[in-house]
Design an enzyme around this catalytic site. Structure first.
Site, PDB file in Angstrom:
ATOM      1  N   GLU A 151       9.575   8.245  -6.303  1.00 14.83           N
ATOM      2  CA  GLU A 151       9.278   7.065  -5.518  1.00 14.83           C
ATOM      3  C   GLU A 151       8.536   5.912  -6.547  1.00 14.83           C
ATOM      4  OE1 GLU A 151       6.518   5.378  -1.773  1.00 14.83           O
ATOM      5  OE2 GLU A 151       5.989   7.136  -2.598  1.00 14.83           O
ATOM      6  N   GLU A 250       5.877   4.211   6.974  1.00 18.14           N
ATOM      7  CA  GLU A 250       4.531   4.294   6.167  1.00 18.14           C
ATOM      8  C   GLU A 250       3.671   2.990   6.328  1.00 18.14           C
ATOM      9  OE1 GLU A 250       4.234   6.871   2.378  1.00 18.14           O
ATOM     10  OE2 GLU A 250       3.891   4.787   1.768  1.00 18.14           O
TER      11      GLU A 250
END
Length: 278
Positions: A151, A250
């Site tokens: 990520e 998120e």
């Protein structure tokens, strides 16, 4: 009509009013989620988490490798020189949890450029360490039928020292490692801040994306909170491009978590959802 997107509650961020992961798992199940993710589940025994997830009717779809020594400013170890042994230990712990939780994906955190290091000088060394650790991780994960994710995290606002900060950098590293069970984790919040050009980047990189995460920019609130991103458009784009993975919520709830989920309930109403009309 393309398949509706599947959403996952990120329990490191949602339901902050509830003290622990077990309570947050229950809350996510009650809110209608079928999946959850959590950065670091390591404060609870894996069996207790697995049981709470089952009781809540949730499957866990993503966890992260441990951050390392957070007192010393560590935020993942994958690319940090001299921390290879700790990275491998953390990976073993993450795999133990993933197996107990039936969780198919682990975010392999790259980590930060060490304080005081010259970023330009150390970047090449860090990439070498990362490639070595990723090859090791791919082998370990393949034995358990697990996927590792990379990520990029933005270095403009969130984490100025983070090693991995653009989809282009992550894709180049994945290509060098060349293992099919390593994929890209696309957090649209970070991608917008670093590069914008979301339509082009989503189309270009989606074939190697194993997980998506969402939050509004710049406040990192709900997709429906004020900001730069047009989420109905982005969700439609992901559907049109045939994305089949999960979309992790998120974000930092701007008020009550459940009230703030009105954007998701309206998506479910529009697109049909197993919870709708039951």
């Amino acid at each position: 009509m393309m398949a509706p997107l599947r959403f996952s509650a990120n329990l490191s961020w949602l339901f902050p009013e509830l003290p622990g992961l077990l309570a947050r798992l229950r809350a996510a199940g009650s809110a209608g989620f079928e999946a959850a993710e959590v950065a670091w589940p390591y404060s609870e025994p894996p069996e207790a988490l697995a049981r709470a997830a089952r009781e809540a009717g949730l499957r866990l779809v993503l966890i992260n490798t441990p951050p390392g020594d957070q007192e010393k400013g560590e935020m993942g170890l994958g690319a940090v020189p001299g921390r290879q042994a700790a990275f491998r230990e953390g990976l073993e712990q993450a795999v133990r949890y993933a197996k107990a939780l039936g969780c198919p994906r682990i975010h392999l955190m790259a980590g930060r450029v060490p304080q005081g290091a010259d970023p330009a000088a150390i970047k090449a060394e860090m990439e070498t360490v990362f490639l070595e650790n990723l090859r090791h991780a791919a082998g370990v994960l393949a034995q358990e039928d697990l996927v590792g994710l990379l990520e990029p995290i933005n270095t403009r606002i969130t984490d100025p020292q983070y090693f991995l900060d653009t989809p282009q950098q992550a894709a180049a590293i994945l290509q060098k490692v060349g293992r099919p069970n390593l994929q890209l984790q696309m957090d649209i919040f970070h991608w917008q801040i670093m590069d914008g050009n979301l339509t082009g980047n989503i189309r270009e990189f989606l074939p190697i994306v194993g997980h998506v995460q969402v939050a509004q920019v710049p406040g990192r609130g709900e997709p429906s909170s004020p900001g730069e991103l047009n989420f109905p458009y982005l969700f439609q784009l992901l559907e049109d491009e045939g994305y089949k993975g999960f979309v992790g919520c998120e974000y930092r709830p701007q008020g009550d978590t459940v009230e703030g989920l009105s954007w998701l309930r309206s998506y479910w109403d529009r697109r049909g959802h197993p919870e709708a009309g039951q």
